[in-house]
Design a protein around this motif. Sequence first.
Motif, PDB file in Angstrom:
ATOM      1  N   TYR A 205       0.804  -1.217   0.000  1.00 57.61           N
ATOM      2  CA  TYR A 205       0.000   0.000   0.000  1.00 57.61           C
ATOM      3  C   TYR A 205       0.843   1.276   0.000  1.00 57.61           C
ATOM      4  O   TYR A 205       0.344   2.351  -0.324  1.00 57.61           O
ATOM      5  CB  TYR A 205      -0.941   0.007   1.212  1.00 57.61           C
ATOM      6  CG  TYR A 205      -0.240   0.176   2.538  1.00 57.61           C
ATOM      7  CD1 TYR A 205      -0.128   1.424   3.133  1.00 57.61           C
ATOM      8  CD2 TYR A 205       0.295  -0.916   3.205  1.00 57.61           C
ATOM      9  CE1 TYR A 205       0.508   1.585   4.352  1.00 57.61           C
ATOM     10  CE2 TYR A 205       0.919  -0.770   4.413  1.00 57.61           C
ATOM     11  CZ  TYR A 205       1.025   0.480   4.995  1.00 57.61           C
ATOM     12  OH  TYR A 205       1.656   0.630   6.196  1.00 57.61           O
ATOM     13  N   ASP A 206       2.120   1.192   0.363  1.00 56.14           N
ATOM     14  CA  ASP A 206       2.979   2.370   0.409  1.00 56.14           C
ATOM     15  C   ASP A 206       3.832   2.526  -0.850  1.00 56.14           C
ATOM     16  O   ASP A 206       4.814   3.282  -0.837  1.00 56.14           O
ATOM     17  CB  ASP A 206       3.891   2.307   1.633  1.00 56.14           C
ATOM     18  CG  ASP A 206       4.703   1.023   1.692  1.00 56.14           C
ATOM     19  OD1 ASP A 206       4.388   0.082   0.928  1.00 56.14           O
ATOM     20  OD2 ASP A 206       5.648   0.952   2.492  1.00 56.14           O
ATOM     21  N   ILE A 207       3.477   1.863  -1.925  1.00 55.73           N
ATOM     22  CA  ILE A 207       4.200   1.961  -3.196  1.00 55.73           C
ATOM     23  C   ILE A 207       3.230   2.443  -4.263  1.00 55.73           C
ATOM     24  O   ILE A 207       2.212   1.794  -4.515  1.00 55.73           O
ATOM     25  CB  ILE A 207       4.821   0.617  -3.600  1.00 55.73           C
ATOM     26  CG1 ILE A 207       5.826   0.162  -2.546  1.00 55.73           C
ATOM     27  CG2 ILE A 207       5.487   0.728  -4.971  1.00 55.73           C
ATOM     28  CD1 ILE A 207       6.424  -1.203  -2.830  1.00 55.73           C
ATOM     29  N   ASN A 208       3.531   3.561  -4.861  1.00 55.00           N
ATOM     30  CA  ASN A 208       2.692   4.109  -5.925  1.00 55.00           C
ATOM     31  C   ASN A 208       3.173   3.567  -7.262  1.00 55.00           C
ATOM     32  O   ASN A 208       4.259   3.922  -7.738  1.00 55.00           O
ATOM     33  CB  ASN A 208       2.746   5.642  -5.906  1.00 55.00           C
ATOM     34  CG  ASN A 208       1.743   6.262  -6.849  1.00 55.00           C
ATOM     35  OD1 ASN A 208       0.922   5.552  -7.454  1.00 55.00           O
ATOM     36  ND2 ASN A 208       1.790   7.576  -6.992  1.00 55.00           N
ATOM     37  N   GLU A 209       2.376   2.717  -7.868  1.00 61.35           N
ATOM     38  CA  GLU A 209       2.780   2.094  -9.133  1.00 61.35           C
ATOM     39  C   GLU A 209       2.821   3.096 -10.285  1.00 61.35           C
ATOM     40  O   GLU A 209       3.514   2.859 -11.285  1.00 61.35           O
ATOM     41  CB  GLU A 209       1.829   0.952  -9.491  1.00 61.35           C
ATOM     42  CG  GLU A 209       1.806  -0.191  -8.494  1.00 61.35           C
ATOM     43  CD  GLU A 209       0.846   0.051  -7.357  1.00 61.35           C
ATOM     44  OE1 GLU A 209       0.250   1.163  -7.348  1.00 61.35           O
ATOM     45  OE2 GLU A 209       0.693  -0.826  -6.501  1.00 61.35           O
ATOM     46  N   GLU A 210       2.113   4.208 -10.165  1.00 61.14           N
ATOM     47  CA  GLU A 210       2.081   5.180 -11.254  1.00 61.14           C
ATOM     48  C   GLU A 210       3.436   5.855 -11.449  1.00 61.14           C
ATOM     49  O   GLU A 210       3.732   6.325 -12.554  1.00 61.14           O
ATOM     50  CB  GLU A 210       1.015   6.248 -10.961  1.00 61.14           C
ATOM     51  CG  GLU A 210      -0.396   5.688 -10.798  1.00 61.14           C
ATOM     52  CD  GLU A 210      -0.922   5.107 -12.092  1.00 61.14           C
ATOM     53  OE1 GLU A 210      -0.468   5.537 -13.166  1.00 61.14           O
ATOM     54  OE2 GLU A 210      -1.791   4.205 -12.021  1.00 61.14           O
ATOM     55  N   GLU A 211       4.256   5.915 -10.414  1.00 61.31           N
ATOM     56  CA  GLU A 211       5.556   6.567 -10.541  1.00 61.31           C
ATOM     57  C   GLU A 211       6.552   5.755 -11.353  1.00 61.31           C
ATOM     58  O   GLU A 211       7.533   6.314 -11.864  1.00 61.31           O
ATOM     59  CB  GLU A 211       6.143   6.821  -9.149  1.00 61.31           C
ATOM     60  CG  GLU A 211       5.325   7.778  -8.295  1.00 61.31           C
ATOM     61  CD  GLU A 211       5.970   8.025  -6.950  1.00 61.31           C
ATOM     62  OE1 GLU A 211       7.024   7.398  -6.698  1.00 61.31           O
ATOM     63  OE2 GLU A 211       5.433   8.824  -6.172  1.00 61.31           O
ATOM     64  N   GLN A 214       6.936   4.677 -16.325  1.00 54.95           N
ATOM     65  CA  GLN A 214       7.837   5.119 -17.386  1.00 54.95           C
ATOM     66  C   GLN A 214       9.175   4.402 -17.367  1.00 54.95           C
ATOM     67  O   GLN A 214       9.962   4.562 -18.307  1.00 54.95           O
ATOM     68  CB  GLN A 214       8.074   6.634 -17.261  1.00 54.95           C
ATOM     69  CG  GLN A 214       6.806   7.464 -17.234  1.00 54.95           C
ATOM     70  CD  GLN A 214       5.977   7.291 -18.490  1.00 54.95           C
ATOM     71  OE1 GLN A 214       6.511   7.058 -19.585  1.00 54.95           O
ATOM     72  NE2 GLN A 214       4.653   7.413 -18.356  1.00 54.95           N
ATOM     73  N   LEU A 215       9.445   3.619 -16.355  1.00 52.54           N
ATOM     74  CA  LEU A 215      10.714   2.909 -16.263  1.00 52.54           C
ATOM     75  C   LEU A 215      10.680   1.649 -17.103  1.00 52.54           C
ATOM     76  O   LEU A 215       9.606   1.128 -17.441  1.00 52.54           O
ATOM     77  CB  LEU A 215      11.007   2.547 -14.813  1.00 52.54           C
ATOM     78  CG  LEU A 215      11.182   3.716 -13.834  1.00 52.54           C
ATOM     79  CD1 LEU A 215      11.383   3.181 -12.420  1.00 52.54           C
ATOM     80  CD2 LEU A 215      12.347   4.593 -14.239  1.00 52.54           C
ATOM     81  N   PRO A 216      11.834   1.105 -17.465  1.00 56.93           N
ATOM     82  CA  PRO A 216      11.861  -0.180 -18.188  1.00 56.93           C
ATOM     83  C   PRO A 216      11.276  -1.303 -17.336  1.00 56.93           C
ATOM     84  O   PRO A 216      11.097  -1.175 -16.127  1.00 56.93           O
ATOM     85  CB  PRO A 216      13.352  -0.394 -18.475  1.00 56.93           C
ATOM     86  CG  PRO A 216      13.965   0.963 -18.381  1.00 56.93           C
ATOM     87  CD  PRO A 216      13.176   1.717 -17.370  1.00 56.93           C
TER      88      PRO A 216
END
Length: 276
Positions: A205-211, A214-216
Motif C-alpha cells: 500500500y505504500d508503493i505508488n505504481e504510477e511513478e 515510465q521505467l523499463p
Amino acid sequence: MASLYTVRRMLCAAADGAAAAAAAAPKGRWERLKSSKAEEGVNANWGLSPLLCAGVWCRSLLSDYREACREMVVGAWERPLRSSAYGALLAGVWACFHTNPGRCSFEAALLERSNQLGLLSAWTRSAAADGHVQSLARLREQGRLGYASLGLLSLVYRAENHGDTMLFEARCPDLAAPWRELPGRVLDVGFTGRWWVLDSKMEDYDINEEEFKQLPAHMQDTRPPGVEEVERNERLHRESWLPVAVEEEEDGPAVAAGTDRAGQESQTDAAREERT
C-alpha cells in the motif's frame, strides 16, 4: 387417571421396544441386559409403575451409548491412520468455525487500513489499495455493505439498497437480485480470522505504481534481492570502510638523485663566494 394410564402405557411400550432391540443385539450385550431384574419384571408384568418403566428405558439407552462409545474406541485402536485423519478433519473444521470473522471484525479491519493509508501522501500510497478501501468505505456509509456467515467462512458483498429501506423495490422478493449474481457481488472472503482480499490489496500500500510506469520492465520489478546480491552488497559496504592504500611512485630514486645534485651545486656556489 386416563392421562396417567396413557403415560404408563407409553413408557411400558418404550421399555418393551428397548427390550426387543436388546434381544436382537449380540450375545454379550444381551447377557448384560438379562442381568437386570427390573427388565424381567417389565416383560412379565404390565402393571409396574411408570417410574420403573422410565428407569428401565433410561438404562437401556445408556447401555446403547456405552456400547457405541466402546465400538468407537475399538475402531480407533484398530485403524489409527483413519482415526487420525478423521480427528484432524474435525479439529480443522472446529478451528475454522471458531475463527470465522464477523461483521465487526471486517469493519475494524477496514478502519485500520483506512488509517494506514491516511498517514501517507497521495503521491506515495498505492492507487489500487486506496481505490479499494475508498469504495468499501463508501458502500459502508450508504448501508449497502452486506455480510453473510456460512459457518466456516464469511462473505462481504455489495447490496442493492440500504438494509432499512422500505421501498417496494427493496422489499419485494421477486425483484431481489438472484443468487447466481452473488459471486460477482462478493467483495471479500473471511476465513481463519483474516479478510483475504483486503489483505492482498494492502500488501504494497505504500508503493505508488504510477511513478514507475515510465521505467523499463526490469526496473519496475520490486522483488526482494537474492542471496548472492545481498552478499555482494554487504561485501562492497564493508570494503567502503577500509582505508585507501596509496602506492609509492616508481621514480622515487630519480627524485632523490636530483635532490643530492642540487645540494652539491649549492655547496660549490657557497665555496666560490668565500674565495672571492
